[in-house]
Design an enzyme around this catalytic site. Structure first.
Site, PDB file in Angstrom:
ATOM      1  N   SER A 113       0.813  -1.206   0.000  1.00  0.00           N
ATOM      2  CA  SER A 113       0.000   0.000   0.000  1.00  0.00           C
ATOM      3  C   SER A 113       0.854   1.267   0.000  1.00  0.00           C
ATOM      4  O   SER A 113       1.684   1.443  -0.878  1.00  0.00           O
ATOM      5  CB  SER A 113      -0.966  -0.045   1.173  1.00  0.00           C
ATOM      6  OG  SER A 113      -1.910   0.973   1.056  1.00  0.00           O
ATOM      7  N   HIS A 114       0.678   2.095   1.029  1.00  0.00           N
ATOM      8  CA  HIS A 114       1.355   3.394   1.043  1.00  0.00           C
ATOM      9  C   HIS A 114       2.742   3.325   1.663  1.00  0.00           C
ATOM     10  O   HIS A 114       3.423   4.343   1.746  1.00  0.00           O
ATOM     11  CB  HIS A 114       0.504   4.367   1.854  1.00  0.00           C
ATOM     12  CG  HIS A 114       0.199   3.803   3.200  1.00  0.00           C
ATOM     13  ND1 HIS A 114      -0.819   2.892   3.381  1.00  0.00           N
ATOM     14  CD2 HIS A 114       0.818   3.927   4.377  1.00  0.00           C
ATOM     15  CE1 HIS A 114      -0.823   2.507   4.646  1.00  0.00           C
ATOM     16  NE2 HIS A 114       0.164   3.124   5.275  1.00  0.00           N
ATOM     17  N   LYS A 126      -0.993 -10.051  -0.592  1.00  0.00           N
ATOM     18  CA  LYS A 126      -2.266 -10.385   0.042  1.00  0.00           C
ATOM     19  C   LYS A 126      -3.094 -11.263  -0.886  1.00  0.00           C
ATOM     20  O   LYS A 126      -2.945 -11.190  -2.113  1.00  0.00           O
ATOM     21  CB  LYS A 126      -3.035  -9.116   0.458  1.00  0.00           C
ATOM     22  CG  LYS A 126      -3.021  -7.966  -0.527  1.00  0.00           C
ATOM     23  CD  LYS A 126      -3.627  -6.675   0.052  1.00  0.00           C
ATOM     24  CE  LYS A 126      -3.623  -5.582  -1.002  1.00  0.00           C
ATOM     25  NZ  LYS A 126      -4.256  -4.344  -0.586  1.00  0.00           N
ATOM     26  N   ASP A 278      -3.312   6.312  -3.033  1.00  0.00           N
ATOM     27  CA  ASP A 278      -2.120   5.748  -2.395  1.00  0.00           C
ATOM     28  C   ASP A 278      -1.401   4.753  -3.300  1.00  0.00           C
ATOM     29  O   ASP A 278      -1.745   4.588  -4.469  1.00  0.00           O
ATOM     30  CB  ASP A 278      -2.489   5.107  -1.054  1.00  0.00           C
ATOM     31  CG  ASP A 278      -3.241   3.805  -1.236  1.00  0.00           C
ATOM     32  OD1 ASP A 278      -3.937   3.671  -2.261  1.00  0.00           O
ATOM     33  OD2 ASP A 278      -3.141   2.929  -0.364  1.00  0.00           O
ATOM     34  N   ASP A 280      -1.318   1.518  -3.763  1.00  0.00           N
ATOM     35  CA  ASP A 280      -2.041   0.482  -4.502  1.00  0.00           C
ATOM     36  C   ASP A 280      -3.418   0.929  -4.981  1.00  0.00           C
ATOM     37  O   ASP A 280      -4.202   0.113  -5.470  1.00  0.00           O
ATOM     38  CB  ASP A 280      -2.152  -0.797  -3.664  1.00  0.00           C
ATOM     39  CG  ASP A 280      -2.918  -0.593  -2.363  1.00  0.00           C
ATOM     40  OD1 ASP A 280      -2.905   0.530  -1.829  1.00  0.00           O
ATOM     41  OD2 ASP A 280      -3.538  -1.560  -1.880  1.00  0.00           O
ATOM     42  N   ASP A 282      -6.141   2.122  -3.445  1.00  0.00           N
ATOM     43  CA  ASP A 282      -7.413   1.911  -2.758  1.00  0.00           C
ATOM     44  C   ASP A 282      -7.784   3.053  -1.810  1.00  0.00           C
ATOM     45  O   ASP A 282      -8.906   3.091  -1.307  1.00  0.00           O
ATOM     46  CB  ASP A 282      -7.451   0.545  -2.036  1.00  0.00           C
ATOM     47  CG  ASP A 282      -6.326   0.353  -1.038  1.00  0.00           C
ATOM     48  OD1 ASP A 282      -5.499   1.272  -0.879  1.00  0.00           O
ATOM     49  OD2 ASP A 282      -6.272  -0.737  -0.426  1.00  0.00           O
ATOM     50  N   ARG A 283      -6.862   3.977  -1.552  1.00  0.00           N
ATOM     51  CA  ARG A 283      -7.197   5.106  -0.668  1.00  0.00           C
ATOM     52  C   ARG A 283      -7.439   6.369  -1.478  1.00  0.00           C
ATOM     53  O   ARG A 283      -6.996   6.481  -2.629  1.00  0.00           O
ATOM     54  CB  ARG A 283      -6.050   5.393   0.301  1.00  0.00           C
ATOM     55  CG  ARG A 283      -5.779   4.268   1.254  1.00  0.00           C
ATOM     56  CD  ARG A 283      -4.761   4.681   2.283  1.00  0.00           C
ATOM     57  NE  ARG A 283      -4.544   3.566   3.203  1.00  0.00           N
ATOM     58  CZ  ARG A 283      -4.082   3.689   4.425  1.00  0.00           C
ATOM     59  NH1 ARG A 283      -3.757   4.878   4.893  1.00  0.00           N
ATOM     60  NH2 ARG A 283      -3.923   2.631   5.202  1.00  0.00           N
ATOM     61  N   GLU A 364     -13.629   3.888   5.888  1.00  0.00           N
ATOM     62  CA  GLU A 364     -12.717   3.895   7.027  1.00  0.00           C
ATOM     63  C   GLU A 364     -12.111   5.285   7.122  1.00  0.00           C
ATOM     64  O   GLU A 364     -11.875   5.944   6.099  1.00  0.00           O
ATOM     65  CB  GLU A 364     -11.594   2.888   6.820  1.00  0.00           C
ATOM     66  CG  GLU A 364     -12.054   1.451   6.815  1.00  0.00           C
ATOM     67  CD  GLU A 364     -10.861   0.506   6.931  1.00  0.00           C
ATOM     68  OE1 GLU A 364     -10.591   0.054   8.041  1.00  0.00           O
ATOM     69  OE2 GLU A 364     -10.201   0.238   5.911  1.00  0.00           O
ATOM     70  N   LYS A 377     -11.676  -1.140  -0.886  1.00  0.00           N
ATOM     71  CA  LYS A 377     -11.870   0.300  -0.945  1.00  0.00           C
ATOM     72  C   LYS A 377     -11.279   0.769  -2.266  1.00  0.00           C
ATOM     73  O   LYS A 377     -10.462   0.085  -2.860  1.00  0.00           O
ATOM     74  CB  LYS A 377     -11.236   0.990   0.254  1.00  0.00           C
ATOM     75  CG  LYS A 377      -9.761   0.705   0.509  1.00  0.00           C
ATOM     76  CD  LYS A 377      -9.387   1.287   1.870  1.00  0.00           C
ATOM     77  CE  LYS A 377      -7.897   1.220   2.144  1.00  0.00           C
ATOM     78  NZ  LYS A 377      -7.489  -0.066   2.756  1.00  0.00           N
TER      79      LYS A 377
END
Ligand code: VG1
Ligand code: CO
Length: 544
Positions: A113-114, A126, A278, A280, A282-283, A364, A377
């Site tokens: 991710s980030h 994952k 971010d 990947d 998703d944010r 979230e 997300k």
């Protein structure tokens, strides 16, 4: 086909965290480390023979290498086919989209991710299941158990195919299809949002936009969707080429790490709308001119307006938010007369609610928002949702936010992170809080009186699975809250997260700075948990 069974020994530290296994690249580079974990995933699956797997990642260092190994191991473990994003690239929501659209057995996402990338940075892996969402705890527990007793892994002794050439090839008896990473996802977005309307707004000359891909995976998606389909200018996208080290940055879309974008948006003549995603994809962070929308407010605003957007015209079945996320969405759910679900931190807890049709929107506080369109997300989805609303309302972002507060009240909200602190000290802080939490009721701090306190436990309403120790909650009699938990995604020491929230119904008192409005609670949090004593820190490292 030349399948080799290689002997190996367990690594002790392959327990997946909030979102998969995340470690330093050097850890993944140890002999058999990646292979052990991938085999442990495959060993936890039932009935995958001949089925299809999706593989892709955020493009960070080791993504390509790991993709090659996973393909060779998937062939040796009996998968019939693997769909791979070109160059080994796929954003997290795009993997979810591809799993669902092509009804595959599951998927593997390569991402931390980030977290910073590069040879000295982090790597992660994952597993997502057939509904497109993160593996539930029953699966991650079984992956971990397998990793503790693994004795061999299977791999084919063949070269992995060229990841850059779109099309189909064979790897032993398994088919490999290299797919365009953005097309399935783009098609889904087009279906959910009014692209014509957004395009007219972007072409009107009255609206300006800046999107920051932070040198990570959303660059190609933003180029295709925002620039090619919606007519944004090429310069409206910044840092839009994915780099293996994310440009040395920290692709976490918040006020601290997306400083370049924040500076642009807070300048006097800043664009109308700004957003970042971010590592990947998703944010999301949503900004207006001189205006930051907290992720908790964003969820509430999207929920209150969802019926205006094509994909959600039929209304929402329910809203789900993680426990530390502010209660702004609860007020919207109440007014809409729909259910609000409070889940532990981590997207995997939304999967059952979405599958059962109980929730439509989820969010979230950690800059994650999404819906039942996928099971992750989704950063660009949130950006498009906001653009669609702006094209309808024709108002500045700041006015939409203050209008929402006027109508529903404002939930002042902030998260304070103490990153990379001593793990023993942080563990002790949580242990002491946990012990105390039963008897804090009635305790007073100035104007504030504790109403309840517990260690959050969640029973999934669909499968009755129980997840305990999900964070200490302390609620006050005026509805204010604070939450303490330790991060499950970090790779160094421990990270203490302190979440603070206070409700302000009076519009005349809604324009304060959040840190000022929360200053009493910030002080009480420091006192209740003896933060300085246990962490040795005077102040948080990141405030969002
Ligand atoms: C953090 C966030 C959590 C999020 C998780 C994965 O977890 O708090 O809300 O779901 O990251 O997001 P933790 O355990 O560090 O608090 V991502 O974009 O890093 O996959
Ligand atoms: Co992410």
């Amino acid at each position: 086909m030349n399948i080799v069974e290689t002997a190996t020994r367990p690594w002790p530290d392959q327990r997946p965290g909030t979102s998969g296994l995340r470690k330093k690249v050097q850890v993944f580079q140890q002999p058999n480390y990646l292979e052990n974990f991938v085999q442990s995933i495959f060993d936890s699956l039932d009935d995958h023979q001949g089925k299809t797997l999706v593989v892709g990642g955020d493009g960070r260092f080791y993504n390509r290498h790991a993709t090659g190994i996973i393909l060779r191991m998937a062939a040796a473990n009996g998968f019939g086919k693997v769909l791979v994003g070109q160059g080994g690239l796929l954003s997290t929501p795009a993997v979810s989209c591809v799993i669902r659209k092509h009804k595959t057995f599951g998927g593997i996402i390569l991402s931390a991710s980030h977290n910073p990338a590069g040879e000295d940075g982090d790597f992660g892996i994952k597993y997502n299941v057939g509904n497109g969402g993160p593996a539930p705890e029953s699966v991650t527990d079984s992956i971990y158990a397998n990793s503790r007793r693994i004795e061999r892994y299977r791999i084919v002794e063949l070269d992995a195919p060229d990841l850059d050439r779109i099309g189909e090839t064979m790897l032993g008896s398994m088919q490999v299809e290299i797919i365009d990473p953005v097309s399935d996802y783009t098609e889904l977005m087009q279906h959910l949002f009014d692209f014509d309307r957004i395009r007219s707004m972007l072409n009107s000359g009255l609206f300006t936009l800046r999107f920051d891909a932070m040198h990570a995976i959303t660059g190609p998606y933003a180029r295709e969707i925002l620039e090619h389909r919606l007519g944004a200018g090429a310069d409206d996208l910044i840092n839009a080429t994915p780099l293996e080290d994310f440009g040395g940055g920290h692709p976490d879309p918040n006020l601290v790490y997306a400083k370049q974008l924040v500076d642009i948006m807070f300048a006097a003549d800043g664009p109308s709308f700004g957003a970042a995603s971010d590592g990947d994809g998703d944010r999301n962070m949503i900004l207006g001119r001189r205006c930051f929308v907290t992720p908790s407010d964003s969820l509430a605003i999207l929920a209150a307006n969802a019926h205006l957007v094509p994909g959600y015209r039929q209304g929402l079945a329910g809203i789900a938010r993680s426990m530390p996320t502010s209660q702004a969405a609860d007020r919207v759910a109440e007014r809409l007369g729909i259910e609000l679900y409070e889940t532990p931190t981590g997207w995997k807890f939304f999967g059952n609610l979405l599958d059962a049709g109980k929730a439509t929107l989820c969010g979230e506080e950690s800059f994650g928002t999404g819906s039942d369109h996928v099971r992750e997300k989704d950063g660009l989805w949130a950006v498009l949702f906001w653009l669609n609303l702006l094209a309808i309302h024709k108002e500045p972002v700041a006015d939409i936010v203050t209008g929402h507060w006027r109508s529903y009240g404002r939930n002042y909200y902030s998260r304070h992170d103490y990153e990379g602190v001593n793990a023993d000290g942080a563990g002790e802080l949580m242990e002491i809080l946990r012990k105390q939490s039963g008897n804090l009721k009635g305790k007073r701090f100035g104007d504030y009186e504790i109403d309840f306190s517990d260690d959050f436990a969640y029973t999934d309403p669909i499968d009755d699975s129980v997840s305990e120790r999900q964070g200490i909650r302390i609620g006050f009699t005026d509805g204010s809250r604070m939450v303490f938990r330790l991060s499950g995604t970090g790779t160094e020491g421990a990270t203490l997260r302190v979440y603070l929230e206070r409700y302000e119904p009076d519009p005349a008192k809604q324009s304060a700075d959040a840190q000022d409005a929360l200053s009493d609670l910030i002080r009480i949090a420091g006192e209740v948990a003896a933060i300085r004593h246990h962490t040795g820190r005077e102040a948080p490292t990141v405030i969002t």
